[in-house]
Design a protein around this motif. Structure first.
Motif, short mmCIF file in Angstrom:
data_model
loop_
_atom_site.label_atom_id
_atom_site.label_comp_id
_atom_site.label_asym_id
_atom_site.label_seq_id
_atom_site.Cartn_x
_atom_site.Cartn_y
_atom_site.Cartn_z
N GLU A 157 -32.08 -75.63 31.97
CA GLU A 157 -32.05 -74.49 31.07
C GLU A 157 -31.29 -74.90 29.81
O GLU A 157 -30.24 -75.51 29.89
N ASN A 164 -35.44 -59.52 37.56
CA ASN A 164 -36.13 -60.57 38.32
C ASN A 164 -36.67 -61.67 37.43
O ASN A 164 -36.97 -62.76 37.89
N SER A 213 -29.75 -77.73 39.36
CA SER A 213 -29.76 -76.65 38.38
C SER A 213 -28.66 -76.87 37.35
O SER A 213 -27.49 -76.79 37.66
N PRO A 244 -33.44 -66.15 34.65
CA PRO A 244 -33.06 -67.28 35.49
C PRO A 244 -31.87 -66.89 36.37
O PRO A 244 -31.03 -66.09 35.95
N MET A 245 -31.80 -67.47 37.54
CA MET A 245 -30.76 -67.13 38.52
C MET A 245 -29.36 -67.00 37.93
O MET A 245 -28.66 -66.03 38.15
N GLU A 246 -28.95 -68.03 37.17
CA GLU A 246 -27.57 -68.08 36.66
C GLU A 246 -27.26 -66.85 35.80
O GLU A 246 -26.15 -66.36 35.78
N ALA A 269 -29.05 -63.90 35.90
CA ALA A 269 -29.32 -62.63 36.58
C ALA A 269 -28.04 -62.05 37.17
O ALA A 269 -27.78 -60.85 37.06
N VAL A 270 -27.23 -62.92 37.75
CA VAL A 270 -25.99 -62.47 38.37
C VAL A 270 -25.06 -61.90 37.31
O VAL A 270 -24.50 -60.81 37.46
#
Lengths: 483, 250
Positions: free
Chosen positions: A207, A460, A125, A463-465, A467-468
């Motif tokens: 990304e 949701n 990632s 992207p993960m990075e 979202a936090v």
């Protein structure tokens, strides 16, 4: 209790309000054709680019500032803005060691560690970052790795030099300079931004991200982003923004254009955290942005996800023109306003092609004395057979001094179209907060939990990075708003 | 464990509790009964720290600490648990996430590391069984779309997960059918230990057929007017609250 929370909030207010003490080169204040020529010359632009700017400028002079949005603010004095401000660099940079250490500190404060990015290059990632400070793109990472796949990711200025044929072909094709007042202004004076091109059949392996930062006082930021996904390609793009705390209002008027060719897909995520002004509504960024994508050909898809917590005044409607048959447009939004912030945001879904589908999920959260409006248009044109839209607009109120407004516009010219619209308004309850506290969860965490739960459908999609970061940001933005 | 002395509390200037005295020791189950409007729910709200209520007089000592000086979250962290009469819905927040957050906040207060995921899951499974809670409910949003019975069972489930020292059950039996009542009571009974205590607040004797109290208190007009063994509940059921009213000369 309320006072304690307020005090806590003031002390924590805005994390990114620092100013980097860096030498910059500015254009004189004000706007006229000479300034535009100055910018164009500084950027070493070809004649066609200057001509485009001047055409836009002359058109802009004929326009009036729009007033239909549900926001009030003092009219910006366009002659009192610096349109070009560049962190001074002595020479062309080859490695990070040569970058101004003050600038590197800025990256670190913003949580972008270039070194880290470099070290992580073996990890799955990854994010490639283009960093735009004031008027210029400072650094783009991972350019070489991307180039191996034929992906172009560079500053807009560089693209004008290196890929003029692509810029000529796509720039202004989705948002023409005559589109609106701020798009025209941007077309005349834009200074930099990001350009991204994904060639046929390529799935971008990481990304792509642009980090925008307004640093200098008195400047406006006018950047352009252009993303082109060619046939059968995919890219996920992230945009982040912050600015120092200043008493004055600073103008940010950007243009973002996205083009998706056949089977192409672009996912565009924003966490917008421009300085929102202080708790009394002093200062903050005016964020007047035109964002639009076009699903140019069949089976293409454009998805906007935005988390809007910053800016004093926001005026922004990321939209999709669904031209290709079976194309898909999505808009997922969380807009938070606190204190005296005002937001008028939403989307436009223009269905032209057959079997086109669009989804709108909008979550507005208002606190303090703020006003938060959703404005959305769903248009199903004649010939857009079997087009479908689903819209859901929820508003959450915190306290009783804020406002939530919903302005849905629906135009259906084709009988086969199906449009669904759902809307709710709710209030964050003392009951919910007390329930959390009675389980050992403090006020701050409780608000975070409740708000993140409310925004879950949108978060949701990030992207993960991101979202936090977005979750934390939501909690910080609303701290002290219930007490 | 809990010592309440001369507690007076009011809401909106109206005095509801007019001098409550109550001693609860570890290992005990106390029932508080009383007619509508006697102050039962106010007492539970004041103990849990609901801010709308103003304590005007008296003291509450919980395990040697002054409870009234603590914010509600610290009371929970010290080991007080209130099972709500009307559990609150929190859309979008899963039960699991909610409980994990709560549990780890309580642990952090005690200087403990967050619980390991596998230990948490093990506890989750074990406690779900205890209240016969469908595994799916744990993954759904907190109380959202739960039936009345499911909400109450979820309260007991949370209680089981958080392992409080003192549980206050505020009319947990209201709105429950006989099966749900049995399950809830069963859960409470299984959680009983020599180290913890519970206060069961109820309007009816029914629940006390399942949860056998050590002491029964009758609350009337903001005061505990009668205290006795478990048989007192039966007497009350038989004679109705009027006998109390007559007895205290109201």
């Amino acid at each position: 209790m309320a006072n304690e929370l307020l005090a806590e909030q003031i002390s924590k207010e805005y994390e990114y309000g620092f100013v980097t003490d860096i030498e910059s080169e500015n254009a004189p204040k004000g706007l006229n054709e000479d300034i535009i020529r100055f910018i164009s010359k500084k950027k070493n632009e070809p004649q066609w680019m200057l001509d485009y700017r001047l055409k836009a400028y002359r058109y802009w002079l004929t326009l009036e500032e729009p007033h239909w949005a549900h926001v009030t603010y003092p009219k910006p004095d366009f002659q009192n803005i610096i349109y070009y401000s560049v962190p001074k660099q002595k020479k062309q940079l080859n490695s990070l060691d040569e970058v101004d250490p003050e600038l590197l500190k800025t990256y670190e404060k913003l949580g972008i560690s270039m070194e880290e990015q470099k070290r992580l290059s073996g990890v799955e990632s990854r994010i490639a970052v283009d960093f735009v400070m004031d008027s210029v793109s400072v650094k783009t990472t991972f350019k070489e790795t991307l180039a191996e796949k034929g992906i172009i990711f560079c500053s807009f200025g560089e693209a004008v030099q290196e890929h003029p044929e692509l810029i000529k072909k796509y720039m202004g094709s989705v948002v023409p300079y005559a589109d609106n007042f701020y798009a025209a202004l941007n077309s005349a004076v834009f200074t930099d931004g990001s350009f991204c091109y994904i060639p046929k059949g390529v799935r971008c392996p990481m990304e792509l991200s642009t980090y925008f930062r307004i640093n200098s006082a008195g400047t406006g930021q006018f950047e352009r982003t252009l993303i082109v996904a060619d046939e059968d390609s995919y890219v996920s793009y992230l945009e982040g923004c912050t600015a120092p705390m200043r008493d004055e209002n600073q103008l940010h008027a950007a243009v973002v254009e996205i083009v998706a060719h056949k089977n192409g897909e672009v996912k565009y995520s924003t966490v917008q955290n421009w300085y929102p002004g202080d708790k009394n509504g002093k200062g903050g960024i005016f964020n007047f942005v035109t964002k639009r994508g076009i699903c140019l050909e069949d089976n293409s898809k454009i998805s906007w996800t935005q988390v809007e917590t910053g800016s004093a005044v926001t005026w922004k409607y990321p939209s999709v023109i669904l031209k290709g048959d079976n194309s898909v447009g999505e808009f997922y939004s969380v807009a938070v306003t606190n204190n005296y912030q005002q937001a008028d945001t939403g989307t436009k879904m223009m269905h032209l092609g057959k079997n086109t589908r669009s989804t709108i999920i909008s979550k507005g959260i208002s606190a303090g004395f703020s006003n938060n409006s959703y404005r959305g248009l769903v248009r199903i044109s004649k010939g857009a057979t079997n087009a479908r839209n689903f819209s859901q607009c929820d508003s959450l109120l915190m306290g009783d001094k804020c406002g939530a407004h919903t302005y849905p516009y629906i135009e259906i010219k084709d009988k086969s179209g199906i449009v669904e619209h759902e809307a709710t308004t709710s209030k964050i309850g003392e009951d919910q907060l007390f329930y959390c506290k009675s389980r050992g969860i403090d006020n701050e965490k409780a608000i975070g939990l409740i708000v993140n739960g409310y925004c879950k459908e949108v978060l949701n999609k990030l992207p993960m990075e991101f979202a936090v970061e977005a979750q934390k940001l939501l909690a910080v933005s609303l701290e002290g708003s219930v007490g | 464990m809990l010592s309440i002395k001369n507690l007076h509390a009011s809401i909106g200037g109206k005095e509801i509790l007019k001098g409550i005295n109550l001693e609860v020791k570890a290992g005990e189950v106390h029932a508080i009964m009383g007619p509508n409007g006697s102050g039962k729910s106010t007492l539970s709200a004041v103990l849990a720290g609901r801010e709308e209520y103003e304590v005007t007089e008296g003291e509450v000592i919980f395990n040697g600490k002054n409870l009234l000086e603590m914010p509600p979250e610290d009371r929970a962290r010290e080991g007080i648990f209130l099972a709500f009469q009307y559990p609150v819905e929190i859309p979008g927040v899963s039960n699991v996430n909610f409980l994990k957050t709560a549990l780890n906040e309580i642990r952090a207060y005690k200087g403990l590391e967050p619980m390991e995921a596998k230990d948490f899951l093990a506890r989750l499974k074990e406690k779900q069984k205890l209240v016969e809670l469908d595994g799916k409910l744990a993954n759904r949003s907190v109380n959202e779309g739960f039936s009345g019975g499911e909400k109450k069972r979820n309260e007991i489930f949370q209680m089981a997960m958080l392992e409080p020292k003192l549980a206050i059950l505020d009319e947990t039996d209201s709105g429950l059918d006989i099966d749900a009542l049995r399950i809830v009571a069963n859960g409470v009974n299984k959680l009983k230990s020599p180290d913890n205590a519970s206060i069961v607040i109820t309007h009816y004797q029914r629940l006390l057929d399942y949860i056998i109290p050590d002491v029964v208190h009758i609350l009337y007009n903001g005061r505990i007017v009668k205290t006795g063994p478990k048989e007192l509940a039966l007497e009350l059921e038989e004679k109705g609250y009027d006998f109390i009213k007559e007895e205290v000369g109201a």
